[in-house]
Design a protein around this motif. Structure first.
Motif, PDB file in Angstrom:
ATOM      1  N   HIS A 277      19.647  -0.125   3.783  1.00  0.00           N
ATOM      2  CA  HIS A 277      19.566   0.753   2.429  1.00  0.00           C
ATOM      3  C   HIS A 277      17.791   0.877   2.738  1.00  0.00           C
ATOM      4  O   HIS A 277      17.251   1.885   2.014  1.00  0.00           O
ATOM      5  CB  HIS A 277      19.046  -1.245   1.564  1.00  0.00           C
ATOM      6  CG  HIS A 277      18.318  -0.764   0.069  1.00  0.00           C
ATOM      7  ND1 HIS A 277      17.550  -0.376   0.043  1.00  0.00           N
ATOM      8  CD2 HIS A 277      19.092  -0.011  -1.116  1.00  0.00           C
ATOM      9  CE1 HIS A 277      16.849  -0.544  -1.252  1.00  0.00           C
ATOM     10  NE2 HIS A 277      18.077  -0.276  -1.270  1.00  0.00           N
ATOM     11  N   GLY A 278      17.012   0.447   3.172  1.00  0.00           N
ATOM     12  CA  GLY A 278      15.475   0.581   3.938  1.00  0.00           C
ATOM     13  C   GLY A 278      15.085   0.095   2.446  1.00  0.00           C
ATOM     14  O   GLY A 278      15.083  -0.578   2.041  1.00  0.00           O
ATOM     15  N   GLN A 279      13.553   0.932   2.154  1.00  0.00           N
ATOM     16  CA  GLN A 279      12.912  -0.148   1.690  1.00  0.00           C
ATOM     17  C   GLN A 279      12.411   0.759   0.164  1.00  0.00           C
ATOM     18  O   GLN A 279      11.971   2.367   0.602  1.00  0.00           O
ATOM     19  CB  GLN A 279      11.437  -0.202   2.197  1.00  0.00           C
ATOM     20  CG  GLN A 279      10.433  -0.617   1.042  1.00  0.00           C
ATOM     21  CD  GLN A 279      10.991  -1.987   0.464  1.00  0.00           C
ATOM     22  OE1 GLN A 279      11.366  -2.840   1.556  1.00  0.00           O
ATOM     23  NE2 GLN A 279      11.035  -2.374  -0.596  1.00  0.00           N
ATOM     24  N   THR A 280      12.921   0.614  -0.292  1.00  0.00           N
ATOM     25  CA  THR A 280      12.354   1.802  -1.981  1.00  0.00           C
ATOM     26  C   THR A 280      10.820   2.071  -2.128  1.00  0.00           C
ATOM     27  O   THR A 280      10.326   0.731  -2.304  1.00  0.00           O
ATOM     28  CB  THR A 280      13.891   1.115  -3.455  1.00  0.00           C
ATOM     29  OG1 THR A 280      14.909   1.328  -3.008  1.00  0.00           O
ATOM     30  CG2 THR A 280      13.022   1.906  -5.148  1.00  0.00           C
ATOM     31  N   VAL A 281      10.566   2.449  -2.105  1.00  0.00           N
ATOM     32  CA  VAL A 281       9.186   2.936  -2.098  1.00  0.00           C
ATOM     33  C   VAL A 281       8.554   3.810  -3.843  1.00  0.00           C
ATOM     34  O   VAL A 281       7.617   4.159  -4.248  1.00  0.00           O
ATOM     35  CB  VAL A 281       8.497   3.811  -1.211  1.00  0.00           C
ATOM     36  CG1 VAL A 281       8.415   2.689   0.378  1.00  0.00           C
ATOM     37  CG2 VAL A 281       9.062   5.049  -0.828  1.00  0.00           C
TER      38      VAL A 281
ATOM     39  N   ASN B 155       6.794  -1.034 -11.243  1.00  0.00           N
ATOM     40  CA  ASN B 155       6.222   0.023 -12.049  1.00  0.00           C
ATOM     41  C   ASN B 155       6.393   0.094 -13.779  1.00  0.00           C
ATOM     42  O   ASN B 155       5.668   0.168 -14.335  1.00  0.00           O
ATOM     43  CB  ASN B 155       5.335   0.899 -11.691  1.00  0.00           C
ATOM     44  CG  ASN B 155       4.765   0.185 -10.142  1.00  0.00           C
ATOM     45  OD1 ASN B 155       4.408  -0.330 -10.026  1.00  0.00           O
ATOM     46  ND2 ASN B 155       5.216   1.457  -8.958  1.00  0.00           N
ATOM     47  N   ASP B 156       7.259  -0.353 -14.178  1.00  0.00           N
ATOM     48  CA  ASP B 156       8.130  -0.406 -15.597  1.00  0.00           C
ATOM     49  C   ASP B 156       7.600  -1.474 -16.239  1.00  0.00           C
ATOM     50  O   ASP B 156       6.901  -0.924 -17.327  1.00  0.00           O
ATOM     51  CB  ASP B 156       9.436   0.193 -15.518  1.00  0.00           C
ATOM     52  CG  ASP B 156      10.261   1.279 -14.779  1.00  0.00           C
ATOM     53  OD1 ASP B 156       8.991   2.312 -15.281  1.00  0.00           O
ATOM     54  OD2 ASP B 156      11.210   1.203 -15.066  1.00  0.00           O
TER      55      ASP B 156
ATOM     56  N   ASP C 115       0.419   6.706   4.951  1.00  0.00           N
ATOM     57  CA  ASP C 115       0.453   6.106   5.993  1.00  0.00           C
ATOM     58  C   ASP C 115       2.399   5.806   6.415  1.00  0.00           C
ATOM     59  O   ASP C 115       2.594   5.056   7.011  1.00  0.00           O
ATOM     60  CB  ASP C 115       0.108   4.580   6.535  1.00  0.00           C
ATOM     61  CG  ASP C 115       1.033   3.746   6.835  1.00  0.00           C
ATOM     62  OD1 ASP C 115       0.803   4.154   8.358  1.00  0.00           O
ATOM     63  OD2 ASP C 115       1.018   2.582   6.822  1.00  0.00           O
ATOM     64  N   LEU C 116       3.318   6.801   5.661  1.00  0.00           N
ATOM     65  CA  LEU C 116       4.881   6.545   4.563  1.00  0.00           C
ATOM     66  C   LEU C 116       5.089   6.638   6.203  1.00  0.00           C
ATOM     67  O   LEU C 116       6.381   6.161   6.476  1.00  0.00           O
ATOM     68  CB  LEU C 116       5.097   6.897   3.377  1.00  0.00           C
ATOM     69  CG  LEU C 116       4.463   6.697   2.426  1.00  0.00           C
ATOM     70  CD1 LEU C 116       4.779   7.606   1.486  1.00  0.00           C
ATOM     71  CD2 LEU C 116       4.921   5.351   2.416  1.00  0.00           C
ATOM     72  N   ALA C 117       4.566   7.537   6.935  1.00  0.00           N
ATOM     73  CA  ALA C 117       6.051   7.912   8.224  1.00  0.00           C
ATOM     74  C   ALA C 117       5.583   7.400   9.159  1.00  0.00           C
ATOM     75  O   ALA C 117       6.798   7.339   9.585  1.00  0.00           O
ATOM     76  CB  ALA C 117       5.508  10.010   8.500  1.00  0.00           C
ATOM     77  N   ALA C 118       4.656   6.619   9.264  1.00  0.00           N
ATOM     78  CA  ALA C 118       3.796   5.844  10.353  1.00  0.00           C
ATOM     79  C   ALA C 118       5.177   4.899   9.894  1.00  0.00           C
ATOM     80  O   ALA C 118       5.859   3.440  10.493  1.00  0.00           O
ATOM     81  CB  ALA C 118       2.750   5.273  10.248  1.00  0.00           C
TER      82      ALA C 118
ATOM     83  N   GLN D 283       0.869  -1.391   0.239  1.00  0.00           N
ATOM     84  CA  GLN D 283      -0.019  -0.092  -0.155  1.00  0.00           C
ATOM     85  C   GLN D 283       0.825   1.403  -0.078  1.00  0.00           C
ATOM     86  O   GLN D 283       0.295   2.580  -0.658  1.00  0.00           O
ATOM     87  CB  GLN D 283      -0.709   0.075   0.859  1.00  0.00           C
ATOM     88  CG  GLN D 283      -2.208   1.118   1.273  1.00  0.00           C
ATOM     89  CD  GLN D 283      -2.698   1.105   0.438  1.00  0.00           C
ATOM     90  OE1 GLN D 283      -3.246   0.514   0.444  1.00  0.00           O
ATOM     91  NE2 GLN D 283      -3.203   2.413  -0.405  1.00  0.00           N
ATOM     92  N   GLY D 284       2.141   1.177   0.474  1.00  0.00           N
ATOM     93  CA  GLY D 284       2.712   2.328   0.983  1.00  0.00           C
ATOM     94  C   GLY D 284       2.976   2.787  -0.758  1.00  0.00           C
ATOM     95  O   GLY D 284       3.774   3.811  -0.906  1.00  0.00           O
ATOM     96  N   LEU D 285       3.562   1.940  -1.411  1.00  0.00           N
ATOM     97  CA  LEU D 285       3.539   2.028  -2.912  1.00  0.00           C
ATOM     98  C   LEU D 285       2.910   2.712  -3.932  1.00  0.00           C
ATOM     99  O   LEU D 285       3.165   2.989  -4.424  1.00  0.00           O
ATOM    100  CB  LEU D 285       4.528   0.887  -3.598  1.00  0.00           C
ATOM    101  CG  LEU D 285       5.527  -0.602  -3.164  1.00  0.00           C
ATOM    102  CD1 LEU D 285       5.353  -1.097  -4.199  1.00  0.00           C
ATOM    103  CD2 LEU D 285       6.777   0.286  -3.488  1.00  0.00           C
ATOM    104  N   GLU D 286       1.984   2.696  -3.562  1.00  0.00           N
ATOM    105  CA  GLU D 286       0.963   3.171  -3.585  1.00  0.00           C
ATOM    106  C   GLU D 286       1.124   4.842  -3.866  1.00  0.00           C
ATOM    107  O   GLU D 286       0.496   5.322  -4.241  1.00  0.00           O
ATOM    108  CB  GLU D 286      -0.873   2.302  -3.531  1.00  0.00           C
ATOM    109  CG  GLU D 286      -0.665   0.809  -4.249  1.00  0.00           C
ATOM    110  CD  GLU D 286      -0.991   1.023  -6.028  1.00  0.00           C
ATOM    111  OE1 GLU D 286      -1.177   2.377  -6.322  1.00  0.00           O
ATOM    112  OE2 GLU D 286       0.074   0.763  -6.752  1.00  0.00           O
TER     113      GLU D 286
END
Length: 372
Positions: free
Chosen positions: A105-109, A253-254, A69-72, A52-55
Motif C-alpha cells: 500500500h505504501g503511506q498515503t501522504v 485534514n478534512d 524530505d519526501l524522496a528520502a 512532517q512529510g504530510l506537511e
C-alpha cells in the motif's frame, strides 16, 4: 476454483504507527485462507518524519513530485517495509520463494479525490529487489483515472469474507475504524455499497498527543473519564460531509482537532470518541438499508468508549455490533490481508473497485506490477 496464490499484504495507515504484515492464500475470488500476522511499530523519530512529510506533501501538484524530505522518506519507508517482510518470513519459517506476490500500500501522504490526486509514497520496484518477491503497488491511481474516489479499496475483500460468516443478520456492514473510518455494506444477494464514513481515530490521536503527549488513547481510558461536550460534537456531526448527496473519500485534514480552549483533556477525548461512533451510524443512513450487523475492525474497536457508543446508537435501529474477533476475524490484520487479496486480483486483472464502492464509472482493476 482458480489457482491459489500465497500473498503478503503490507499496510501503513493514516495513524502512521507502523507496518501491518499479513498473509493469505487466495484465488482472488471466494477462496480466502487467512494466515499469520505481524505488526512492526515505527520508532517515534520516524513517525515524526512521516508527520512532517504530510506537511511537505501539501505542495504536490503532480503525483510524481517529491518535495522536501519526501524522496528520502520514500526510500526509507520502503526499506522498513522490506525489513518487516524479512522479519515476517523468518518468524513464520517461510522463504521468499514461498510467496507469489506482495501487495504494497505504501503511506498515503496526500489524497485529494476532487482533484483526482492521490499520493502513496513507497518504491515498488525497490521493495521487489530487496525482498526477492514480485510486488503489486500503486493500487488507487487507476480507479481515479476512471472517475473514482480512489478509496475505499478494502470492500472487495470484505465481500469475500462474508462467505465465512455464520448465523448472520443481513445486511452486514464491515467498518474499519482507522485514522479515517470506512464502511462496506453487503446484502445477502452480494450487493456491495461502500464509502468513507468520517473521522475514526485521527482526531482522538491528534487531541491526546497535543494535550497529553501520548500517541493515542489506549482502550479509551482518557475518554472514559470525560463527558460529551454537546456543542463540540454537533459541530463535527453537522459537517456537510454527512448530508451531501454523494459520498466522497476523506483526507485526514478534512476534519481538524478542536482547539485547546474548547474542552479539557478527558472531555475532548470523550467527545471525539462519540463523534467517531456517531459518524459511522450517521453515514450508514445513506445506505440502501440500515445494516443489521456491524463488524468492527481497525484500532478503533479497541477503544471501549467508541464501541459502547456504537452499540448504543446501533441498537436504536435494531442492529447489533460485533468486534472483528467476535465475528471470527482478526481486526488488526484485516486491512493488510485486504492488500494481499487485492494484489492477487490485480495479477488476475480482476476488478478492485466498483461504481458502488468508489464511484468509478465501471468496475476496474488496478495496481502496478514490479517483477524481479
Amino acid at each position: 476454483m482458480g489457482r491459489i496464490y500465497r500473498a503478503i499484504g503490507l499496510m501503513s495507515g493514516t495513524s502512521m504507527d507502523g507496518i501491518d504484515v499479513a498473509m493469505v492464500a487466495t484465488d482472488g475470488e471466494r477462496v480466502v485462507e487467512r494466515g499469520p500476522f505481524l505488526a512492526v511499530a515505527y520508532e517515534p523519530a520516524f513517525r515524526n518524519r512521516l508527520k512532517q512529510g504530510l506537511e511537505e506533501a501539501k505542495a504536490i501538484r503532480i503525483r510524481t513530485e517529491r518535495p522536501g524530505d519526501l524522496a528520502a522518506l520514500e526510500r526509507d519507508i520502503t526499506q522498513r517495509h522490506a525489513e518487516a517482510v524479512a522479519t515476517f518470513l523468518s518468524v513464520n519459517n517461510l522463504l521468499a520463494g514461498d510467496i507469489d506476490v506482495i501487495g504494497f500500500h505504501g503511506q498515503t501522504v496526500l489524497h485529494r479525490p476532487d482533484e483526482a490526486l492521490t499520493v502513496q509514497i513507497g518504491d515498488g520496484p525497490l521493495l521487489a529487489r530487496q525482498t526477492g518477491i514480485a510486488v503489486v503497488h500503486d493500487m488507487r491511481a487507476n480507479d481515479m483515472l476512471h472517475g473514482g474516489q480512489g478509496a475505499p479499496l478494502v470492500p472487495t475483500y470484505h465481500a469475500a469474507l462474508t462467505a465465512q460468516l455464520t448465523d448472520t443478520r443481513w445486511p452486514v456492514c464491515f467498518v474499519n475504524i482507522g485514522g479515517i473510518s470506512n464502511l462496506t455494506s453487503i446484502d445477502r444477494d452480494g450487493t456491495i455499497v461502500a464509502y468513507d464514513s468520517g473521522p475514526g481515530n485521527t482526531l482522538i490521536d491528534q487531541w491526546v498527543e497535543a494535550h497529553a503527549g501520548i500517541p493515542f488513547d489506549q482502550g479509551g481510558m482518557i475518554a472514559s473519564e470525560g463527558r460529551i461536550v454537546g456543542a463540540l460534537a454537533d459541530r463535527y456531526l453537522d459537517n456537510p460531509f454527512f448530508t451531501a448527496d454523494s459520498r466522497r473519500s476523506l483526507d485526514r485534514n478534512d476534519f481538524l482537532p478542536p482547539s485547546g480552549d474548547e474542552a479539557e483533556l478527558s472531555d475532548g477525548a470523550r467527545t471525539l470518541a462519540y463523534v467517531s461512533a456517531a459518524a459511522v451510524i450517521k453515514s450508514a443512513g445513506h445506505l440502501p438499508a440500515m445494516p443489521k450487523t456491524f463488524v468492527i475492525g481497525g484500532g478503533g474497536r479497541l477503544n471501549r468508549v467508541i464501541m459502547a457508543d456504537l452499540r448504543e446508537l446501533a441498537a436504536r435501529h435494531g442492529s447489533i455490533v460485533l468486534s472483528a474477533e467476535e465475528a471470527g476475524f482478526d481486526g488488526d490484520a484485516m486491512e493488510a490481508e485486504a492488500w494481499a487479496y487485492l494484489a492477487v486480483r490485480s495479477l488476475r486483472a480482476l476488478p478492485l473497485t466498483y461504481p458502488a464502492t468508489t464511484g468509478v464509472r465501471e468496475p476496474v482493476s488496478g495496481g502496478v506490477l514490479a517483477q524481479l
